[in-house]
Write a protein that holds these residues in place. Structure first.
Motif, short mmCIF file in Angstrom:
data_model
loop_
_atom_site.label_atom_id
_atom_site.label_comp_id
_atom_site.label_asym_id
_atom_site.label_seq_id
_atom_site.Cartn_x
_atom_site.Cartn_y
_atom_site.Cartn_z
N ILE A 168 -56.98 -21.74 -4.88
CA ILE A 168 -56.32 -21.46 -6.54
C ILE A 168 -56.68 -20.12 -6.96
N ILE A 169 -55.90 -19.21 -7.38
CA ILE A 169 -56.54 -18.14 -7.85
C ILE A 169 -56.08 -17.93 -9.31
N GLY A 170 -57.38 -18.24 -9.96
CA GLY A 170 -57.15 -18.23 -11.66
C GLY A 170 -57.42 -19.78 -12.01
N GLY A 173 -60.82 -21.68 -17.86
CA GLY A 173 -59.84 -21.76 -18.96
C GLY A 173 -58.81 -20.79 -19.35
N GLY A 174 -59.17 -19.60 -18.42
CA GLY A 174 -57.97 -18.56 -18.72
C GLY A 174 -57.99 -17.91 -20.17
N GLN A 175 -56.44 -17.98 -20.52
CA GLN A 175 -56.45 -17.29 -21.82
C GLN A 175 -57.02 -18.03 -22.98
N PRO A 191 -55.29 -22.80 -17.50
CA PRO A 191 -54.80 -24.30 -17.61
C PRO A 191 -53.82 -24.62 -16.35
N CYS A 192 -52.92 -23.74 -16.03
CA CYS A 192 -52.17 -23.84 -14.92
C CYS A 192 -52.82 -24.36 -13.62
N GLY A 193 -53.92 -23.23 -13.25
CA GLY A 193 -54.74 -23.50 -12.21
C GLY A 193 -55.50 -24.77 -12.18
N GLU A 233 -50.29 -6.27 -4.52
CA GLU A 233 -50.67 -5.87 -3.21
C GLU A 233 -50.67 -6.93 -2.02
N TRP A 234 -50.25 -7.98 -2.44
CA TRP A 234 -50.47 -9.39 -1.62
C TRP A 234 -49.12 -9.51 -0.67
N GLY A 235 -48.24 -8.79 -1.06
CA GLY A 235 -47.12 -8.75 0.00
C GLY A 235 -45.82 -9.59 -0.74
N LEU A 270 -40.08 -19.40 -19.41
CA LEU A 270 -40.85 -19.57 -20.71
C LEU A 270 -42.29 -19.53 -20.27
N LYS A 271 -43.11 -18.52 -20.92
CA LYS A 271 -44.55 -18.36 -20.53
C LYS A 271 -45.23 -19.56 -21.51
N LEU A 272 -44.90 -20.99 -20.99
CA LEU A 272 -45.62 -21.93 -22.00
C LEU A 272 -46.44 -22.78 -20.90
N ALA A 302 -52.60 -16.52 -11.71
CA ALA A 302 -53.33 -15.60 -12.29
C ALA A 302 -52.81 -15.27 -13.47
N GLY A 303 -51.97 -15.93 -14.30
CA GLY A 303 -51.49 -15.48 -15.51
C GLY A 303 -51.13 -14.07 -15.81
N GLY A 304 -51.59 -13.21 -16.78
CA GLY A 304 -51.45 -12.11 -17.03
C GLY A 304 -51.96 -11.11 -16.35
N GLY A 305 -52.65 -11.73 -15.15
CA GLY A 305 -53.61 -10.61 -14.28
C GLY A 305 -55.21 -11.22 -14.57
N SER A 306 -56.04 -10.24 -14.02
CA SER A 306 -57.24 -10.67 -14.23
C SER A 306 -57.99 -9.78 -15.37
N PHE A 307 -58.56 -10.63 -16.23
CA PHE A 307 -59.41 -10.12 -17.38
C PHE A 307 -60.42 -8.99 -16.74
N MET A 315 -63.43 -11.89 -8.22
CA MET A 315 -61.97 -11.43 -8.28
C MET A 315 -61.44 -11.39 -6.92
N VAL A 316 -60.39 -12.10 -6.77
CA VAL A 316 -59.65 -12.11 -5.26
C VAL A 316 -58.92 -10.81 -5.13
N GLN A 317 -59.52 -10.32 -3.98
CA GLN A 317 -58.95 -8.63 -3.83
C GLN A 317 -57.93 -8.85 -2.72
N GLU A 344 -60.51 -17.64 -23.25
CA GLU A 344 -61.08 -16.41 -23.53
C GLU A 344 -60.51 -15.67 -24.90
N LEU A 345 -59.31 -16.01 -24.85
CA LEU A 345 -58.63 -15.36 -26.18
C LEU A 345 -58.55 -16.33 -27.38
N TYR A 346 -58.14 -17.57 -27.24
CA TYR A 346 -58.23 -18.64 -28.33
C TYR A 346 -58.67 -19.61 -28.40
N ALA A 357 -46.73 -19.57 -6.43
CA ALA A 357 -47.18 -18.99 -7.99
C ALA A 357 -46.54 -19.82 -8.97
N ILE A 358 -47.57 -20.27 -9.88
CA ILE A 358 -47.43 -21.02 -11.11
C ILE A 358 -47.94 -20.42 -12.35
N GLY A 359 -47.52 -20.89 -13.36
CA GLY A 359 -47.97 -20.39 -14.73
C GLY A 359 -47.38 -19.04 -14.99
C1 FAD Z 1 -53.29 -15.98 -28.92
C2 FAD Z 1 -52.30 -16.78 -27.93
C3 FAD Z 1 -51.81 -18.08 -28.14
C4 FAD Z 1 -50.99 -19.02 -27.29
N1 FAD Z 1 -50.53 -20.02 -27.62
C5 FAD Z 1 -49.75 -21.10 -27.09
C6 FAD Z 1 -49.53 -22.13 -27.46
O1 FAD Z 1 -49.38 -22.49 -28.54
N2 FAD Z 1 -48.57 -22.92 -26.45
C7 FAD Z 1 -48.31 -22.62 -25.20
O2 FAD Z 1 -47.88 -23.24 -24.44
N3 FAD Z 1 -48.78 -21.25 -24.62
C8 FAD Z 1 -49.66 -20.29 -25.63
N4 FAD Z 1 -49.97 -19.26 -25.14
C9 FAD Z 1 -49.87 -18.99 -23.79
C10 FAD Z 1 -50.78 -19.54 -22.70
O3 FAD Z 1 -52.13 -19.34 -23.00
C11 FAD Z 1 -50.33 -19.17 -21.39
O4 FAD Z 1 -48.98 -19.62 -21.09
C12 FAD Z 1 -51.27 -19.73 -20.37
O5 FAD Z 1 -52.83 -19.39 -20.75
C13 FAD Z 1 -51.16 -19.46 -19.13
O6 FAD Z 1 -51.88 -20.22 -18.22
P1 FAD Z 1 -52.25 -19.47 -16.61
O7 FAD Z 1 -52.89 -20.60 -16.04
O8 FAD Z 1 -50.93 -19.14 -15.88
O9 FAD Z 1 -52.93 -18.29 -16.85
P2 FAD Z 1 -54.20 -17.68 -17.85
O10 FAD Z 1 -54.52 -18.54 -18.59
O11 FAD Z 1 -53.86 -16.21 -17.93
O12 FAD Z 1 -55.30 -17.69 -16.75
C14 FAD Z 1 -55.37 -16.72 -15.48
C15 FAD Z 1 -56.59 -16.39 -14.97
O13 FAD Z 1 -56.33 -16.05 -13.60
C16 FAD Z 1 -57.67 -15.22 -13.54
N5 FAD Z 1 -57.29 -14.07 -12.62
C17 FAD Z 1 -56.19 -13.36 -12.38
N6 FAD Z 1 -56.21 -12.53 -11.45
C18 FAD Z 1 -57.36 -12.84 -10.59
C19 FAD Z 1 -57.83 -12.36 -9.43
N7 FAD Z 1 -57.22 -11.47 -8.53
N8 FAD Z 1 -58.88 -13.11 -8.84
C20 FAD Z 1 -59.56 -14.07 -9.62
N9 FAD Z 1 -59.10 -14.39 -11.16
C21 FAD Z 1 -58.03 -14.00 -11.35
C22 FAD Z 1 -57.81 -14.40 -14.90
O14 FAD Z 1 -59.10 -14.07 -15.26
C23 FAD Z 1 -57.29 -15.80 -15.64
O15 FAD Z 1 -58.85 -16.61 -16.19
C24 FAD Z 1 -50.89 -18.43 -26.05
C25 FAD Z 1 -51.48 -17.24 -25.66
C26 FAD Z 1 -52.17 -16.65 -26.42
C27 FAD Z 1 -52.58 -15.13 -26.04
#
Ligand code: FAD
Length: 343
Positions: free
Chosen positions: A11-13, A42-44, A16-18, A260-262, A298-300, A119-124, A88-90, A47-49, A287-289
């Motif tokens: 699982i890359i990432g 814990g991803g976003q 919460p979804c990973g 770049e992963w095809g 929806l990005k939820l 991988a959410g919005g990509g790598s931090f 980071m997965v390359q 790290e972010l909230y 790919a999920i999340g």
């Molecule tokens: C301020 C804020 C408030 C939010 N509030 C809500 C809310 O109330 N309800 C809701 O449903 N959603 C909310 N969201 C959105 C929610 O956080 C995202 O939908 C959720 O985090 C997505 O989860 P994910 O697992 O897909 O990705 P992420 O949480 O983005 O995690 C992805 C992880 O992948 C890692 N990664 C990426 N690329 C690589 C790589 N190449 N190698 C290694 N690691 C990699 C990243 O470092 C990251 O840690 C909010 C977002 C923000 C910013």
């Protein structure tokens, strides 16, 4: 290159979804390793909230970002997933049908039957300070993270920033540095007050220097810094002799190597998926999340949880091609309850 780690699923990432993918895969007997570039799980959310409340997780009226990560970790505990943080997965290379070889920026190799990109919005990635020519020193004298404290023993260290990372590393590295300077552009700090007080105490004892200003130039040769030129807030300049510069200017999200992963992408940013299975255009890579796209996406977090459940059904067909999958509820299946350690 290290020995490949063999696993059913990589699982890359570890957002919460990973994390929830570990649960859905685990119920169907698939073992996972997770890789994340962050130093925490814990991803976003983490790290972010971490302290912000989330109100739309089904059946959980209120939970903080950090609380959600902790609850997910408790939920997936029975499945013993292995985490590889600060990596980071390359690259991803197809070596079977399906079977993949995955390599990280630290040279770790995985061989996985399937891949789940969460991988959410990509790598931090760390924000680079605006210092001309800083790239030439990155990895040799300029570091955006401390992976091994011992590498800094006896060094003259210049730490730049005023947030938690800058202050934490100032406190941790001060005892082992030969000399440590903390440089911040103003007198107020965003870091936890306790860390600021401890840092000020070290300044008072003459153990570290605190300077207000910004690095304007680096001098050195062959990737090794000799001096940093600092511009004070009154416009004057002076030089600090140092061996290592650690700038902590926060993190930014960059797509990174995902494109770049095809896999077929939408607008070069999102992985296109089949909504019955959440498989990408490459069989065996899901790919999920936040990283995926399909009509109505929806990005939820709750969307990513649903996607993880459907992904695991198709993943099972690849990992156990000869086993029939019987749909079961956790409430009534003793076999699922045994896996969860509750029966
Ligand atoms: C301020 C804020 C408030 C939010 N509030 C809500 C809310 O109330 N309800 C809701 O449903 N959603 C909310 N969201 C959105 C929610 O956080 C995202 O939908 C959720 O985090 C997505 O989860 P994910 O697992 O897909 O990705 P992420 O949480 O983005 O995690 C992805 C992880 O992948 C890692 N990664 C990426 N690329 C690589 C790589 N190449 N190698 C290694 N690691 C990699 C990243 O470092 C990251 O840690 C909010 C977002 C923000 C910013």
């Amino acid at each position: 290159m290290s020995e490949p780690i063999k696993t059913d699923v990589l699982i890359i990432g570890a957002g919460p979804c990973g994390l929830f993918a570990v649960f859905e895969l685990g119920l169907l007997d698939m073992k996972a390793h997770l890789v994340d570039i962050l130093d925490k799980i814990g991803g976003q959310c983490a790290e972010l909230y971490p302290e912000k409340p989330i109100y739309d997780i089904p059946a959980v009226p209120y939970i903080t970002g950090q609380g959600l990560c902790e609850a997910l970790l408790t939920q997936i505990k029975p499945f013993g997933a292995t985490f590889h943080l600060q990596e980071m997965v390359q690259t991803i290379e197809k070596i079977g049908d399906p079977q993949f070889r995955v390599t990280t920026d630290r040279g770790q190799v995985f061989e996985a039957k399937i891949i789940v990109v969460a991988a959410g919005g990509g790598s931090f990635q760390p924000k680079r300070p605006p210092i001309p020519g800083i790239e030439a020193y990155e990895g040799t004298s300029v570091f955006y993270a401390v992976r091994q404290m011992e590498a800094f023993r006896g060094k003259r260290i210049l730490i730049v920033g005023g947030g938690d990372s800058a202050l934490d590393w100032t406190l941790n590295l001060a005892p082992i540095a030969s000399h440590l300077t903390l440089l911040h552009r103003r007198g107020e700090f965003r870091a936890a007050p306790d860390s600021v007080n401890k840092m000020m105490a070290l300044v008072g004892e003459g153990k570290i220097d605190l300077v207000l200003g910004q690095v304007s130039e680096l001098r050195g040769e062959g990737g090794r810094i000799a001096q940093a030129v600092v511009k004070r807030n009154d416009g004057s300049h002076f030089e600090i002799a140092c061996d290592a510069l650690l700038p902590f200017f926060g993190l930014t999200m960059k797509l990174g190597p995902v494109a770049e992963w095809g896999m077929a992408m939408k607008d070069g940013e999102y992985i296109l998926v089949d909504t019955a299975t959440f498989e990408s255009s490459v069989p065996g890579i899901f790919a999920i999340g936040d990283i995926n796209w399909y009509p109505g996406k929806l990005k939820l977090i709750l969307s990513g949880f649903h996607e993880a459940a459907l992904m695991a059904q198709k993943a099972h067909r690849y990992v156990y091609p000869d086993k029939r999958l019987v749909f079961q509820y956790t409430t009534s299946s003793t076999s699922l309850q045994k896996k969860l350690g509750v029966a």
